[in-house]
Structure formats: C-alpha cells, structure tokens
Design a protein around this motif. Structure first.
Motif, PDB file in Angstrom:
ATOM      1  N   TYR A 230       0.829  -1.203   0.000  1.00  0.00           N
ATOM      2  CA  TYR A 230       0.000   0.000   0.000  1.00  0.00           C
ATOM      3  C   TYR A 230       0.866   1.257   0.000  1.00  0.00           C
ATOM      4  CZ  TYR A 230      -4.293   2.659   0.856  1.00  0.00           C
ATOM      5  OH  TYR A 230      -5.367   3.512   0.744  1.00  0.00           O
TER       6      TYR A 230
ATOM      7  N   TYR B 236       0.561   3.998  -2.776  1.00  0.00           N
ATOM      8  CA  TYR B 236       0.133   5.338  -2.403  1.00  0.00           C
ATOM      9  C   TYR B 236       1.214   6.384  -2.636  1.00  0.00           C
ATOM     10  CZ  TYR B 236      -3.387   8.259  -0.194  1.00  0.00           C
ATOM     11  OH  TYR B 236      -4.378   9.190   0.030  1.00  0.00           O
TER      12      TYR B 236
ATOM     13  N   ARG C 163       0.388   8.840  -5.316  1.00  0.00           N
ATOM     14  CA  ARG C 163      -0.420  10.013  -5.013  1.00  0.00           C
ATOM     15  C   ARG C 163       0.409  11.070  -4.299  1.00  0.00           C
ATOM     16  NH1 ARG C 163      -6.143   7.179  -3.135  1.00  0.00           N
ATOM     17  NH2 ARG C 163      -5.797   5.225  -4.255  1.00  0.00           N
TER      18      ARG C 163
ATOM     19  N   TYR D 245     -10.809   4.418 -11.268  1.00  0.00           N
ATOM     20  CA  TYR D 245     -10.910   3.652 -10.025  1.00  0.00           C
ATOM     21  C   TYR D 245     -12.334   3.138  -9.823  1.00  0.00           C
ATOM     22  CZ  TYR D 245      -9.349   2.727  -5.180  1.00  0.00           C
ATOM     23  OH  TYR D 245      -8.980   2.143  -4.001  1.00  0.00           O
TER      24      TYR D 245
ATOM     25  N   GLU E 221      -5.184   0.637 -10.198  1.00  0.00           N
ATOM     26  CA  GLU E 221      -5.156   0.605  -8.734  1.00  0.00           C
ATOM     27  C   GLU E 221      -6.503   0.239  -8.120  1.00  0.00           C
ATOM     28  OE1 GLU E 221      -3.316   3.571  -6.387  1.00  0.00           O
ATOM     29  OE2 GLU E 221      -1.845   4.125  -7.912  1.00  0.00           O
TER      30      GLU E 221
ATOM     31  N   TYR F  65      -7.180  -1.607  -2.924  1.00  0.00           N
ATOM     32  CA  TYR F  65      -7.685  -1.266  -1.594  1.00  0.00           C
ATOM     33  C   TYR F  65      -8.905  -2.099  -1.209  1.00  0.00           C
ATOM     34  CZ  TYR F  65      -9.447   1.501   2.312  1.00  0.00           C
ATOM     35  OH  TYR F  65      -9.905   1.896   3.545  1.00  0.00           O
TER      36      TYR F  65
ATOM     37  N   ILE G 122      -1.182   4.977   4.213  1.00  0.00           N
ATOM     38  CA  ILE G 122      -1.403   6.340   3.706  1.00  0.00           C
ATOM     39  C   ILE G 122      -0.487   7.339   4.410  1.00  0.00           C
ATOM     40  CG2 ILE G 122      -3.073   8.214   3.446  1.00  0.00           C
ATOM     41  CD1 ILE G 122      -5.257   6.124   3.157  1.00  0.00           C
TER      42      ILE G 122
ATOM     43  N   SER H 276       3.317   6.486   3.871  1.00  0.00           N
ATOM     44  CA  SER H 276       3.809   6.829   2.532  1.00  0.00           C
ATOM     45  C   SER H 276       4.084   8.326   2.418  1.00  0.00           C
ATOM     46  CB  SER H 276       2.804   6.392   1.456  1.00  0.00           C
ATOM     47  OG  SER H 276       1.580   7.082   1.590  1.00  0.00           O
ATOM     48  N   ASN H 277       3.300   9.130   3.122  1.00  0.00           N
ATOM     49  CA  ASN H 277       3.553  10.574   3.128  1.00  0.00           C
ATOM     50  C   ASN H 277       4.753  10.937   3.992  1.00  0.00           C
ATOM     51  OD1 ASN H 277       1.238  12.393   1.781  1.00  0.00           O
ATOM     52  ND2 ASN H 277       0.316  10.502   2.530  1.00  0.00           N
TER      53      ASN H 277
ATOM     54  N   GLN I 177     -10.442  12.873   2.815  1.00  0.00           N
ATOM     55  CA  GLN I 177      -9.125  12.324   2.511  1.00  0.00           C
ATOM     56  C   GLN I 177      -8.629  12.761   1.145  1.00  0.00           C
ATOM     57  OE1 GLN I 177      -8.958   8.074   2.924  1.00  0.00           O
ATOM     58  NE2 GLN I 177      -9.925   8.112   4.930  1.00  0.00           N
TER      59      GLN I 177
ATOM     60  N   ALA J 123      -5.289  14.772   0.397  1.00  0.00           N
ATOM     61  CA  ALA J 123      -4.169  13.950  -0.083  1.00  0.00           C
ATOM     62  C   ALA J 123      -3.392  14.619  -1.207  1.00  0.00           C
ATOM     63  CB  ALA J 123      -4.687  12.584  -0.540  1.00  0.00           C
TER      64      ALA J 123
ATOM     65  N   ASN K 253     -15.557   6.719  -4.019  1.00  0.00           N
ATOM     66  CA  ASN K 253     -14.454   7.378  -4.709  1.00  0.00           C
ATOM     67  C   ASN K 253     -14.911   8.383  -5.760  1.00  0.00           C
ATOM     68  OD1 ASN K 253     -11.596   6.533  -3.896  1.00  0.00           O
ATOM     69  ND2 ASN K 253     -12.760   4.630  -3.760  1.00  0.00           N
TER      70      ASN K 253
END
Length: 450
Positions: free
Chosen positions: A39, A43, A46, A83, A137, A141, A168, A171-172, A281, A285, A402
């Motif tokens: 993940y 991610y 993004r 998505y 992708e 999820y 999430i 990854s940031n 989110q 994001a 989404n």
C-alpha cells in the motif's frame, strides 16, 4: 455517549485466549508487512503527483500556467473515474482467483503506467495517464479489505485494517522528503526534469513488490503451510462464530443476497458515509504540499519535510482509535468524534491560511482526524452484510465513495483558481465531514458494535 465494556478475558478459558492471540499475532506478522509495504508503494504515486505538480504543470501548460490549479485538480480527480469503473470487476476477480495473483498483477500494471507518465507532454495525456492508473489501482484497496475478512474475525479486524491503512500516512512520511529531494536534486540530470525522474523511479519498486506478493502471500489461512492444523481449526471456529453472530443480528440468520443488499437503506447509508470519508481524505491527499507551500515555504524539499508532521500524528491517531474500538467493541463514536474534529480543523485551514503556524496545526489535526474513520468504517458494512455479496458490497461501496475522490481535488483546484484562497473549498469539505458524522450516528449500535 455509550461505550461498551471491554471484552472480559474470563469469558474465554485463559489458555485458549492466549493461544488465539498468539495465532493472530503470527498471521499479522506474516501478511501485514507485505500488505502495508504494498500500500505504501502504491500510495507513493499520489504523494508523488502532489509534489510533481510544482514542476510538471509549468512544463505541460507553458504560457497557460494560470490554469495550473484547475488542470491539476481535474487530473488528480480523473484518477478516481478509472478507479470507480474497475473497482467491482477487480474485487470479483480477486474473490475468484485469489489475492496473490490479482494484487501482484495490479501492481505490475500500475508500476508500468506510473513509469510511463514521465513521457506525457500535454494536459490531455496527463488526464489519460491518471485515468489508466486509476483502473490499475482500483482493485487493490477494496481487495485487501476483503482479503482481511479471510484471515481475521470481525472482533480483531479494525486494528488490522487500521494497520493496513497506515500505509497512507507512512507513505507521506517517507514520500514527502523523498519526493522533494528527488525533484530538487535530480532536476536536469540527463536533461530530464525532476518530476520525470520521480515517475521513472516509481516503476521498479512496484515490480519488485509484485514479485514479493506472488511468492509469499497466501490466499487464505486454510492454504497457509506455515499454520498448523490446530491453528487452522481455531481460526475456523472463530470465523464460524463471527458469521453466526452477524447472520443472527442482521437478518434473522439469513445471509444477504446481492439484490437484497442493493435494495437496503443500510447499503445506501454505508456508501454515503464512505463517500464523506473519501471527500475529506481525497481533498487533502493531493493538496497538502500546495497548502504548505502557499504559506511561504519555497523549497520543495522543505515542503516535503513539513508534510511529514500531519501524517506522523495520523499514524498515532489511527492505531489508537482502532485499538480502542476493538477493545470496547464500539464503532460509531470512534468515527463520529474524528469526523467533527476534522470539520473544525478544515475550516481553520481556510480561515488562517496566511498564518504558517496556525495552518500547520490545523493541517495536522485535519489530516489525522480525517484518516481515523477510514479503517473503522469497514467494520460497519462487514458487520451487516454477510454471505456471497461481501466482495460486491465492499467494491460497490468503495467505488461509489471514490466519486468523492474525483470531486474533492477538483473542488479545491477550481475554487482556488477563481478566488485565490482555500476557504470555500475547506468549508465544503468540512460540511462533508459533518454529514459523515450525522449518517454514522443513524446506524443502529446493535448492528455494528461487535
């Protein structure tokens, strides 16, 4: 506010309780690192696009750079159209052919598409690349959410889901400084812009992760050679008991069909709650680096470092909330309170956008609070809808939700381009958080607090 009492250890023979804890811990240490790393790798795309924006938009738009915010917002949102389209088919394929093959294949495809993004030269190509990446992708999820139901009973699943969704913020935390460093330090290397190097590097890491998934991820506990027969029997016992409790409380012992699920108001409610979650989110994001840069931070690397702080808080908040939710067998208030906190913080971002300190504090709270409901949410539909419709239920809810992922980045980009600030966009996202809290409150506690 009513919180259930913690599950008493005495209700289960102590030795059996300890044995089961050890089994699920063994499972978690085996499969969760693979899922979490996967993940994070996915991610990071993004995260990367939110930093690539600073160089990519001038390259794609040239003299029309004034349209950068709108073009970027639309491109970030178009990702979710692909998505949405591919979500249900991907989840059906995963339930039929197993997570190992499908997730590995999806990672190969999205790694290839992400790497090829370095060759785009126009906004239209940008939209196409993001759309195709969304298709690739789409199954990951919701597929993992379904996959976790094959390994953990509902009473243990919130913590595992939260651990997975921690991909999430992690990854940031990793990607913010890394993306900033790549864009600044590799810009001009071999006559390529830094943002092109960012996308080129993303391909190999996805391909390597796909290989790890294919070699080491088992489809179900029944096929895991590293579990003993005794361990499998105890898991099977827990799964049957959880299924019996769900069927008894939700539909008088009768499993749901897909048709019954689609006609249910609970299904519509679940979809709307998830939509509100994704609105918050998705809006943040793709725009956190821009919000930080707008406070006066010039260096892309410095923006990346500052991006770490909201997501570090998010990791702590998500794991604490999930652990508390599992301990007290309570879902609704563990979602409602973060929804409302996120709403207040989002409004503060818009009101104090020229104050760097105030924006950072509000951003930290907004990011953390908006991420907390996500892993907890999946305890709701999984507690209500049982039977063969589970895969379709998860995929449909995720696909509908989404739509919010498409709308929210575009909302911020559009209103930012016409007004020059974030206030109206932040207020809209805050309203979605409040709606999420209200809808969650209307879910009967007896259906989901397990």
């Amino acid at each position: 506010m009513e919180i259930n009492k913690p599950l008493e250890a005495e209700s289960i023979p102590s030795t059996l309780h300890v044995e089961k804890d050890a089994i699920y811990s063994k499972i978690a240490w085996r499969i969760m690192p693979i899922l979490l790393i996967s993940y994070i790798v996915g991610y990071l795309d993004r995260v990367g696009i939110s930093f690539a924006k600073f160089q990519m938009m001038p390259d794609l738009l040239g003299s029309n750079v004034g349209m950068a915010e709108t073009v970027y917002g639309l491109g970030a949102g178009v990702f979710f159209i692909g998505y949405i389209i591919a979500g249900v088919p991907s989840n059906i394929l995963l339930s039929r052919y197993g997570a190992r093959r499908i997730i590995a294949f999806l990672m190969i495809v999205w790694g290839t598409i992400s790497m090829l993004t370095m060759f785009i030269t126009t906004p239209t190509q940008f939209y196409i690349a993001r759309f195709l990446l969304g298709i690739a992708e789409a199954g990951f999820y919701p597929g993992v959410i379904l996959y976790l139901t094959y390994w953990f009973p509902s009473s243990r699943r919130a913590k595992m889901t939260a651990l997975f969704v921690c991909g999430i913020p992690i990854s940031n935390i990793i990607g913010g400084p890394l993306c900033g460093w790549i864009i600044e330090s590799m810009d001009g290397l071999m006559n390529l812009s830094g943002w092109k190097w960012l996308f080129f590097i993303s391909g190999p890491r996805a391909l390597i992760t796909a290989l790890v998934i294919f070699l080491f991820l088992d489809n179900t506990y029944s096929k895991a050679k590293w579990l003993t027969k005794r361990e499998k029997d105890l898991i099977d016992e827990d799964m049957k008991e959880a299924k019996r409790q769900q069927s008894t409380s939700c539909n008088s012992g009768k499993e749901w069909t897909t048709k019954e699920m689609l006609k249910s108001w609970n299904f519509s409610k679940m979809s709307l709650i998830c939509f509100c979650t994704v609105m918050g989110q998705g809006g943040l994001a793709f725009w956190v680096p821009t919000i930080i840069k707008d406070t006066g931070v010039e260096s892309v690397f410095d923006v990346g470092v500052m991006t770490m702080f909201p997501y570090m808080l998010a990791v702590v908040a998500m794991l604490w909330a999930a652990r508390s939710s599992d301990k007290y067998r309570e879902r609704r208030w563990h979602m409602i309170v973060p929804f409302l906190i996120a709403a207040v913080a989002l409004i503060c971002i818009g009101l104090f956008q020229d104050d760097k300190t105030a924006v950072m504090i509000a951003l930290c709270v907004a990011v953390a609070a908006s991420l907390v409901p996500s892993p907890l949410f999946w305890s709701l539909p999984n507690a209500i809808f049982t039977g063969g419709c589970a895969a379709t239920c998860i995929a449909l809810i995720n696909s509908f939700a989404n739509i919010g992922g498409f709308i929210s980045p575009y909302i911020i980009g559009y209103f930012k381009s016409i007004s020059g600030d974030n206030l109206l966009a932040m207020c809209i996202l805050a309203l979605m958080m409040i709606c999420g809290a209200i809808l969650t409150y209307t879910v009967p506690a007896k259906l989901v607090n397990k």
